[in-house]
Design a protein around this motif. Structure first.
Motif, PDB file in Angstrom:
ATOM      1  N   VAL A  76       0.838  -1.330  -0.104  1.00  0.00           N
ATOM      2  CA  VAL A  76      -0.003  -0.057  -0.027  1.00  0.00           C
ATOM      3  C   VAL A  76       0.962   1.220  -0.042  1.00  0.00           C
ATOM      4  N   ASP A  77       0.593   2.171  -0.903  1.00  0.00           N
ATOM      5  CA  ASP A  77       1.322   3.410  -0.893  1.00  0.00           C
ATOM      6  C   ASP A  77       0.443   4.497  -1.150  1.00  0.00           C
ATOM      7  N   LEU A 109       3.784   1.711   2.848  1.00  0.00           N
ATOM      8  CA  LEU A 109       4.980   2.415   2.435  1.00  0.00           C
ATOM      9  C   LEU A 109       4.116   3.978   2.001  1.00  0.00           C
ATOM     10  N   PRO A 110       3.297   4.607   2.855  1.00  0.00           N
ATOM     11  CA  PRO A 110       2.758   5.770   2.362  1.00  0.00           C
ATOM     12  C   PRO A 110       3.772   7.202   2.179  1.00  0.00           C
ATOM     13  N   GLU A 111       3.335   7.767   1.634  1.00  0.00           N
ATOM     14  CA  GLU A 111       4.231   9.340   1.673  1.00  0.00           C
ATOM     15  C   GLU A 111       3.908   9.901   3.044  1.00  0.00           C
ATOM     16  N   LEU A 156       5.991  -7.670   7.833  1.00  0.00           N
ATOM     17  CA  LEU A 156       5.750  -6.389   7.713  1.00  0.00           C
ATOM     18  C   LEU A 156       6.784  -5.300   7.382  1.00  0.00           C
ATOM     19  N   VAL A 157       6.414  -4.317   6.494  1.00  0.00           N
ATOM     20  CA  VAL A 157       7.122  -3.571   6.450  1.00  0.00           C
ATOM     21  C   VAL A 157       6.601  -2.113   6.356  1.00  0.00           C
ATOM     22  N   LEU A 158       6.952  -1.340   7.385  1.00  0.00           N
ATOM     23  CA  LEU A 158       5.915  -0.264   7.611  1.00  0.00           C
ATOM     24  C   LEU A 158       6.803   0.957   7.853  1.00  0.00           C
ATOM     25  N   ARG A 159       6.484   2.157   7.115  1.00  0.00           N
ATOM     26  CA  ARG A 159       7.221   3.407   7.059  1.00  0.00           C
ATOM     27  C   ARG A 159       6.144   4.218   7.657  1.00  0.00           C
ATOM     28  N   LEU A 180       9.638   0.226  10.244  1.00  0.00           N
ATOM     29  CA  LEU A 180       9.587  -1.026  11.134  1.00  0.00           C
ATOM     30  C   LEU A 180       9.685  -2.350   9.966  1.00  0.00           C
ATOM     31  N   VAL A 181      10.398  -3.158  10.337  1.00  0.00           N
ATOM     32  CA  VAL A 181      10.364  -4.712   9.402  1.00  0.00           C
ATOM     33  C   VAL A 181      10.209  -5.590  10.629  1.00  0.00           C
ATOM     34  N   VAL A 182       9.225  -6.287  10.296  1.00  0.00           N
ATOM     35  CA  VAL A 182       8.866  -7.309  11.089  1.00  0.00           C
ATOM     36  C   VAL A 182       9.072  -8.683  10.261  1.00  0.00           C
ATOM     37  N   ASP A 183       9.878  -9.455  10.789  1.00  0.00           N
ATOM     38  CA  ASP A 183      10.268 -10.616   9.848  1.00  0.00           C
ATOM     39  C   ASP A 183      10.523 -12.049  10.634  1.00  0.00           C
TER      40      ASP A 183
END
Lengths: 224, 231, 290
Positions: free
Chosen positions: C70-71, C104-106, C130-133, C192-195
């Protein structure tokens, strides 16, 4: 069930001379001094105010919840989630263990013994602080006050040592922040009555960033 | 609370002579004294003298963290896992006397990590003549002064000089050069200390620390000869 | 007029989007994901206008084994509203077993006079990734910031993994601009990177320059925390961390679509974009629930 509230026990617990290891921690002030972000009493005040409303509120919430008797495992996990910096998690657990040692000597209590046995490497310091307050017959708001005061007392003392800042000015900073400490403690205690999920999680990006830098310094005066 | 209410001794009483498993813990000896008197050199020399026959470890309390620990590491007097540095928040005397919790953590962690140990040396940061170790932290303490600091130090007294279990007067080889009178220092020390021992050392040779090492061995013999621990 | 709107996304394992519901100002578009099996959703324009009093929400569900990115098409601009009430913006994200979400939104820009509460809640299955910015910018170019209170709560397998709240601006408690919190920096953000693969040993903590840090959490996750003088400098740090920690899936069109000047050169250019998109938000009453 009602525990006697003893104001003097709070003074013992909150006293900077309480032998729980706090004297070797600057609460990020050593790094902030080196970075030039604390140069005088005004900077110290802004630094302490920021700490109070962020990590101070968070710690006070955890301490109040522990003093209320909420599940310490859940509180410790909540503290981990609120402490992204491994250097600060290590410091918090180490301080928790040091505080536990002092608290068990001061207020022998089976709940403290159980908490110490459950976390041999140390639980997060605010959780132990709340449990210590409980063992001392204090309530959640007392524990929150203690946490809030520690949040700023440590940096103020550290800056006196690091900068040679006039100790009267440093003490005046703490006195001016007293109403904020009261407010933070009240908010934290109120939140604690709402359970673990309602606890504050206020954070301070620079404290997390500089904690790891500080931990990597080859030479430093303070442990954190 | 969903906690196990099982009883645990862990870290409960600082002066407790036993480890959590009921075994006797290591003897803890503190070394204090003014800046530059040769505490770290004494610790290094003791390690070299004792490491072949004893299991030992060192805790340092620097003003600046790690400086002394790193000296010991550089000198390779002990493997790195046997040396711990404690941060003192610019107040080394606080860490060994008023709030000993960080040092207690360090000695217990050393015993857990590399134990069992016979002896742990706790070195204070260079401080002043009033800095002494808490009895909650160490079983005996050594106070190290040197002849270059002035031959009137024993006469001046102070808690370190008068009450330490062993007073070490170091750098005796310098006495002629700095005009210090060793005889006078010995007389003054005896007056201040009564029966308590004094050792004169020069660490220029490897055997120079001998009298201190001998005293440590005696203390250790007394420690281990004490009644067997009951858990 | 304040708005209430909830947009919904659900991603399925086959790259499908069984749910894609725009609502009011929250317009969702399916965009092209070059890697088969991935779905991609772009929140277009209207996301850029939470006004005071608005209550906006996006619910996102990544179902078992689904992969979703999602961006957003532009920075989100929090603006003052007609009422004194703060705007609420809620993001509820769920990732199921073996699911992957790249969120990864602006940037979020807190315009002067705005007051926004953001609540991001993430529920991850134990095997989810999860990758969340998150990036927050304190005011448009040269203006003082509005107020923002933004909380991010991430739970994994029902256990708390990360819980943080950032507050700044005139409506925030004091000290936020002091030496402990932001110290004059005008942009701050997290990656945030959850793996679950980190379980074996997440990367060790290390500074990323003077104003950012990579920290392993007390769980299989890594958090990058950064402050910066502006959004551009912030993005540079977070992009470098993203490339290292969780690069775009190989062959993905997503990398190619990271347009260097669309989001983080949010000065004049993005203000124009937001102005263009504002009528979209206000001029679609048929999507407004209240």
């Amino acid at each position: 069930m009602a525990r006697l509230t003893t104001r003097s026990a709070l003074l013992v617990l909150a006293d900077g001379r309480f032998p729980a290891g706090g004297h070797a921690h600057s609460g990020g002030a050593e790094a902030a001094v080196k970075a030039g972000r604390i140069r005088d009493a005004a900077d110290l005040e802004a630094f302490c105010l920021g700490r109070l409303h962020t990590v101070g509120l968070t710690a006070a919430g955890l301490a109040a919840a522990a003093a209320l008797g909420l599940d310490p495992y859940e509180l410790d996990a909540a503290a981990d989630a609120r402490t992204p910096s491994p250097a600060l998690r290590t410091a918090a657990r180490r301080l928790g263990r040091q505080l536990m040692r002092a608290a068990r000597a001061a207020w022998p209590d089976p709940e403290l013994d159980a908490l110490a046995a459950a976390f041999p490497g140390g639980a997060h310091q605010p959780v132990v602080l709340g449990a210590a307050a409980r063992a001392a017959g204090l309530g959640p708001e007392d524990a929150a006050h203690c946490a809030a005061y520690e949040t700023v007392g440590g940096p103020a003392t550290a800056v006196v040592r690091l900068l040679g800042l006039d100790p009267y000015r440093a003490t005046a900073v703490l006195a001016r922040l007293a109403p904020v400490m009261d407010e933070v403690a009240a908010r934290a205690a109120t939140a604690a009555h709402g359970g673990v999920d309602a606890l504050p999680a206020a954070s301070a990006p620079l404290l997390d960033i500089t904690a790891e830098q500080h931990a990597a310094w080859p030479v430093r005066l303070f442990a954190s | 609370m969903h906690l196990d209410h099982g009883h645990s001794h862990h870290g409960a009483v600082s002066a407790d002579a036993h480890r959590p498993d009921g075994t006797r813990r290591a003897l803890r000896i503190g070394l204090g004294g003014p800046v530059g008197s040769g505490k770290t050199a004494t610790v290094a020399a003791l390690c070299r003298q004792l490491r072949d026959t004893l299991s030992l470890a060192v805790v340092t309390n620097d003003i600046y963290t790690r400086e002394d620990a790193e000296f010991l590491l550089r000198e390779a007097v002990l493997p790195p896992e046997r040396i711990r540095a404690v941060e003192t928040g610019a107040c080394p005397h606080t860490a060994i006397r008023d709030d000993i919790s960080a040092n207690l953590e360090a000695v217990e962690e050393l015993e857990d990590a590399v134990g069992p140990l016979d002896l742990i040396l706790v070195e204070s940061g260079g401080d002043n003549l009033t800095a002494t170790f808490s009895k909650g932290l160490v079983d005996a303490q050594v106070f190290v002064i040197d002849v270059a600091g002035g031959d009137d130090i024993p006469r001046k007294g102070g808690p370190g000089v008068t009450t330490a279990d062993l007073l070490v007067v170091n750098k005796t080889d310098l006495a002629p050069h700095v005009g210090s009178d060793l005889g006078r220092m010995a007389r003054d020390a005896a007056e201040q200390r009564g029966e308590l021992p004094v050792a004169f050392t020069s660490l220029r040779s490897a055997e120079g620390v001998g009298p201190v090492a001998e005293w440590v061995r005696e203390r250790l013999a007394a420690w281990t000869a004490a009644p067997a621990p009951t858990a | 007029m304040s708005l209430r709107a909830t947009a919904r996304i659900a991603a399925g394992a086959d790259g499908s989007l069984p749910v894609l519901e725009s609502d009011g100002p929250l317009a969702l578009r399916r965009t092209r994901a070059a890697v088969p099996g991935w779905a991609r959703v772009t929140v277009v324009g209207a996301m850029s206008a939470p006004l005071g009093g608005d209550r906006l929400a996006i619910e996102t569900e990544v179902r078992e084994r689904a992969r979703l990115r999602v961006d957003s098409a532009a920075a989100t601009l929090a603006l003052p509203g007609r009422t004194a009430d703060p705007a609420d913006y809620e993001l509820r994200l769920r990732v199921g077993p073996d699911g992957v979400l790249r969120w990864l939104p602006e940037q979020l820009v807190s315009a002067h006079g705005s007051d926004l509460r953001v609540r991001t809640t993430v529920e991850l299955a134990a095997t989810a990734r999860l990758v969340l910015r998150e990036e927050q910018v304190l005011g448009r170019h040269g203006e003082p910031p509005g107020t923002l209170v933004s909380r991010l709560t991430v739970r994994r397998a029902g256990r708390p993994l990360l819980d943080q709240e950032l507050a700044y601006g005139p409506g925030a408690p004091g000290g936020w601009d002091g030496g402990a919190v932001l110290a004059g920096h005008r942009a701050t953000g997290q990656l945030l990177v959850v793996d679950p693969a980190y379980g074996a040993g997440p990367p060790a903590a290390r500074p990323l320059g003077e104003h950012a840090v990579l920290t392993p959490l007390a769980g299989p996750a890594v958090l990058v925390t950064a402050v910066a003088p502006d959004a551009l400098a912030l993005r540079r740090v977070l992009d470098a961390a993203l490339d290292e920690l969780a690069p775009e899936p190989a062959g993905s069109g997503c990398t190619a679509q990271r347009i260097p000047h669309s989001g983080y050169g949010f000065g004049k250019e993005t203000r124009v974009r937001n102005d263009e998109m504002a009528p979209l938000a206000k001029g679609s009453p048929e999507h407004v629930n209240t």
